[in-house]
Structure formats: structure tokens, C-alpha cells
Design an enzyme around this catalytic site. Structure first.
Site, short mmCIF file in Angstrom:
data_model
loop_
_atom_site.label_atom_id
_atom_site.label_comp_id
_atom_site.label_asym_id
_atom_site.label_seq_id
_atom_site.Cartn_x
_atom_site.Cartn_y
_atom_site.Cartn_z
N LYS A 74 10.86 -3.93 -0.70
CA LYS A 74 10.82 -3.25 0.61
C LYS A 74 10.50 -4.18 1.78
O LYS A 74 10.93 -3.93 2.90
CB LYS A 74 9.83 -2.09 0.57
CG LYS A 74 10.33 -0.92 -0.27
CD LYS A 74 9.39 0.26 -0.19
CE LYS A 74 9.90 1.37 -1.10
NZ LYS A 74 9.14 2.60 -0.98
N ASP B 169 10.55 6.41 4.28
CA ASP B 169 9.40 6.90 3.48
C ASP B 169 8.44 7.62 4.43
O ASP B 169 7.91 8.69 4.12
CB ASP B 169 8.64 5.74 2.85
CG ASP B 169 9.31 5.21 1.59
OD1 ASP B 169 10.02 5.98 0.93
OD2 ASP B 169 9.13 4.02 1.28
N GLY C 166 -6.24 4.51 -0.87
CA GLY C 166 -5.33 3.41 -1.21
C GLY C 166 -5.04 2.55 0.02
O GLY C 166 -5.25 3.00 1.17
N ALA C 167 -4.59 1.32 -0.24
CA ALA C 167 -4.24 0.42 0.87
C ALA C 167 -3.05 -0.45 0.47
O ALA C 167 -2.89 -1.55 0.97
CB ALA C 167 -5.43 -0.43 1.27
N THR D 202 -10.24 -2.30 -3.32
CA THR D 202 -10.44 -3.62 -2.72
C THR D 202 -10.63 -3.40 -1.22
O THR D 202 -9.68 -3.19 -0.47
CB THR D 202 -9.19 -4.52 -2.96
OG1 THR D 202 -8.82 -4.40 -4.34
CG2 THR D 202 -9.45 -5.95 -2.60
P1 NAP Z 1 0.87 -0.58 -4.48
O1 NAP Z 1 1.29 -1.29 -3.24
O2 NAP Z 1 0.91 -1.29 -5.78
O3 NAP Z 1 -0.66 -0.07 -4.22
C1 NAP Z 1 -1.42 0.48 -5.27
C2 NAP Z 1 -2.71 1.08 -4.72
O4 NAP Z 1 -3.39 1.72 -5.81
C3 NAP Z 1 -3.68 0.05 -4.13
O5 NAP Z 1 -4.40 0.63 -3.08
C4 NAP Z 1 -4.62 -0.21 -5.34
O6 NAP Z 1 -5.90 -0.65 -4.99
C5 NAP Z 1 -4.72 1.19 -5.92
N1 NAP Z 1 -5.12 1.14 -7.32
C6 NAP Z 1 -4.38 0.74 -8.38
N2 NAP Z 1 -5.11 0.86 -9.52
C7 NAP Z 1 -6.32 1.35 -9.16
C8 NAP Z 1 -7.49 1.69 -9.88
N3 NAP Z 1 -7.56 1.58 -11.21
N4 NAP Z 1 -8.55 2.19 -9.19
C9 NAP Z 1 -8.49 2.34 -7.85
N5 NAP Z 1 -7.41 2.03 -7.10
C10 NAP Z 1 -6.34 1.53 -7.75
O7 NAP Z 1 1.70 0.75 -4.70
P2 NAP Z 1 2.46 1.65 -3.58
O8 NAP Z 1 3.85 1.16 -3.44
O9 NAP Z 1 1.59 1.73 -2.39
O10 NAP Z 1 2.56 3.07 -4.34
C11 NAP Z 1 1.39 3.86 -4.56
C12 NAP Z 1 1.79 5.17 -5.22
O11 NAP Z 1 2.59 5.95 -4.33
C13 NAP Z 1 2.61 4.98 -6.49
O12 NAP Z 1 2.12 5.88 -7.46
C14 NAP Z 1 4.02 5.36 -6.07
O13 NAP Z 1 4.74 5.93 -7.14
C15 NAP Z 1 3.75 6.39 -4.99
N6 NAP Z 1 4.86 6.49 -4.01
C16 NAP Z 1 5.54 7.68 -3.90
C17 NAP Z 1 6.56 7.80 -2.98
C18 NAP Z 1 7.30 9.13 -2.86
O14 NAP Z 1 8.40 9.16 -2.30
N7 NAP Z 1 6.74 10.20 -3.34
C19 NAP Z 1 6.93 6.73 -2.16
C20 NAP Z 1 6.20 5.53 -2.28
C21 NAP Z 1 5.17 5.42 -3.22
P3 NAP Z 1 -6.23 -2.24 -4.86
O15 NAP Z 1 -5.74 -2.64 -3.51
O16 NAP Z 1 -7.71 -2.31 -4.97
O17 NAP Z 1 -5.52 -2.93 -5.98
#
Ligand code: NAP
Length: 291
Positions: free
Chosen positions: A72, A108, A132-133, A158
């Protein structure tokens, strides 16, 4: 099945992996409903081949692309123009063919906004807790600031990442609307009546028993919870929201509307609410969800 001929236009998705995507259901359903000669296909693209994929798609007269994880942000150097919102967020999920290249958008964010509006949630009247971040949370933080949310508490495991996102958004909008915190500091959030938006990957299939905050006291602060995850259909986060009297929503509608907005940009059309409902229904069927 549609007849493919010399006039059929092609749209697609680039990402890695792409095998389980629901996007073909969205776009092929819309093309059929709206009588447009268009097919949508997923393309598996390695991280080292993003430039080739974007330039190659343009050379092949592809009408538009969706972009998913992990490309992305990586597509942005290879497009001709970037929509101001996508530029602010630093990530795009939709490329629209224009003169001499593609123009990048972030649907999105607009998709989540439309999904929330259709569920009766108006962000401008909300106090928000954002969990989340990562990439998705960053886009949601920009959406919150853009729509004039009163206050956002942005919590992340984090804390430095939460701080970075908060600083960027506050600087970009010229007001201190985002306040960052560590995830385990949730009991410092004052009062109640919040909308929580769950943007971490915690609870995603197959880890369906995981939840980012398990303490029931946290859920008493919420009137609603929006989980960006849609697999499983009801996450443990959503269950906790409901058990504590709140309304809970999953991320399928967001996915549906990001696709609808992309389709509208590619084809210069407006998708009706009725067609949007049909798409959502088809997506549920593809996931094996009844009703
Ligand atoms: P990403 O960039 O990998 O971010 C993951 C986030 O989850 C970070 O804030 C991370 O924290 C946190 N995290 C992961 N494991 C954790 C744990 N064990 N405990 C606490 N926090 C944890 O992922 P993303 O692209 O933002 O996506 C996040 C979610 O949104 C995914 O499940 C994705 O499927 C969903 N999503 C859905 C749509 C939709 O259209 N519905 C669109 C986009 C994304 P740290 O920074 O501390 O690692």
C-alpha cells in the site's frame, strides 16, 4: 458467466498473498448488476516487483487496481498522481488510470466512513478510542481528524508507534485531537460514552480467542465497538462489547465500501444502496455466513 471479448476492461488486485481475497466478489458482482463489460482478477506480486506490476498494468491498458498488504505504501513512487488524502496517509489501496499513469487513492478510509454512516455512526459527534497504530489505524486516525472527531485516545502495544501517528496527524491538521497511550494504560481514559475502533490484528482467524484488552471494565466505557476484522464474523472484542451493553460491528462493510468506492472511481458511476446491499450479501455468502 460473462462473455469476454475485445472490449472487456480489466481491473485487478495486487498484493501478497491474494488467494483469499473477497475483492473479486465485490467487483464482478457490481459489473454484472450494473451491466458493465469488466472483469476483476487478483495478481500475486512479490515485494521486489511492485514497480514492474504498476507500470506493466498501465502498459496493458488495465483500467484500475486495488492494492493490498504489503504494497500500500510501496506503490506510491510509481504512480503519476496521488490524491491529497492518500498522500497524507502515506498509503493507497486504489489506483485509477489517468493520462500517462495511475492516480492513487485511499478508499479504505472513505470505505470505513461510509460503512459507519450506514450503521448510523457519525464520527464528528464521537469520542473515539483507537486500538492499534499500524497501517489501518493510521488511516483511521486521519479519518477521525478529517471528520472533526472531538477527541481520540490512540492506544498501542508499542507506544512509540502510537506517539508517531498522533504527532503526524496532529501536525497535519494543526490541532491536538489525538492523544497517544500505551495499550495497558486504558484505565487512564476518562469517563465513558466512547466509540472504540479495533485496528490491531489481534483476534484475527485462526487466533479467535485472543483479544487486545480482556478487562470488562474497559468495555463499560464504550457505547459501540467497530472491529476492522471480519474473520471470524464475531470477534472476541465484539462479544465483549455486546456483553457490556454496546453495539458491535465487524469490518466486512468497510471492505465492501472500499471496493464500491474504487469501482465508482474506475467507472465514473454511483453505486446505489440496493446494489451495495447485494454486494454485501454476496460477500457473506462467499464467507459461508447465513442471513
Ligand atoms: P499492521 O500494520 O501489521 O498493524 C498491526 C497492529 O496490531 C499494530 O498496532 C500492532 O501493534 C498490533 N498488534 C499485533 N499483535 C499484537 C499483540 N499481540 N498485542 C497487541 N497489539 C498487537 O496491520 P494493519 O494493516 O494495520 O491491519 C490491522 C487489522 O485491520 C488486520 O486484522 C486487518 O485484517 C484489518 N484490516 C481490515 C480492513 C477492512 O477492510 N475491513 C482493512 C485494513 C485492515 P505493534 O505496533 O505494537 O506491533
Amino acid at each position: 458467466m460473462r462473455e469476454i471479448d475485445g472490449k472487456t476492461r480489466v481491473c485487478g488486485l495486487i498484493g501478497n498473498p491474494v488467494e483469499h481475497t473477497l475483492s473479486p466478489v465485490i467487483h464482478n458482482t457490481l459489473a454484472q448488476r450494473m451491466g458493465q463489460d469488466l472483469v476483476y482478477v487478483p495478481f500475486l506480486v512479490e515485494e521486489s516487483r511492485v514497480e514492474d506490476a504498476v507500470k506493466g498494468a498501465y502498459a496493458l491498458n488495465v483500467l484500475g487496481l486495488n492494492v493490498t498488504v504489503p504494497h500500500k505504501s510501496a506503490v506510491l513512487p510509481w504512480v503519476k498522481e496521488i490524491d491529497p488524502l492518500a498522500e497524507k496517509i502515506g498509503a493507497a489501496n486504489t489506483l485509477v488510470r489517468c493520462e500517462d499513469g495511475f492516480r492513487a487513492y485511499n478508499t479504505d478510509m472513505t470505505g470505513l466512513h461510509r460503512a459507519m454512516l450506514s450503521d448510523g455512526i457519525r464520527l464528528e459527534q464521537e469520542k473515539v478510542i483507537l486500538l492499534g497504530a499500524g497501517g489501518a489505524a493510521r488511516a483511521v486516525a486521519f479519518l477521525c481528524a478529517h471528520t472533526g472527531v472531538e477527541k481520540v485516545y490512540l492506544l498501542n502495544r508499542t507506544v512509540e508507534k502510537a506517539q508517531t501517528v498522533a504527532d503526524e496527524v496532529n501536525r497535519s491538521f494543526g490541532r491536538e485531537c489525538i492523544c497517544s497511550m500505551a495499550l495497558d494504560e486504558y484505565d487512564r481514559i476518562p469517563g465513558g460514552g466512547y466509540l472504540a475502533i479495533q485496528c490491531t490484528s489481534v483476534g484475527l482467524h485462526p487466533h479467535v480467542d485472543d483479544v487486545v484488552i480482556a478487562d470488562e471494565a474497559f468495555y463499560e466505557k464504550l457505547h459501540s465497538g467497530y472491529d476492522l476484522i471480519y474473520k471470524p464474523w464475531e470477534t472476541r472484542f465484539m462479544k465483549l462489547v455486546r456483553e457490556n451493553g454496546g453495539q458491535a460491528y465487524n469490518g466486512l462493510k468497510m471492505l465492501c465500501y472500499q471496493g464500491i468506492h474504487a469501482y465508482e472511481l474506475w467507472n465514473r458511476v454511483t453505486v446505489s444502496d440496493e446494489d451495495a446491499d447485494t454486494v454485501l450479501q454476496k460477500m457473506k455468502e462467499a464467507m459461508g455466513i447465513d442471513g
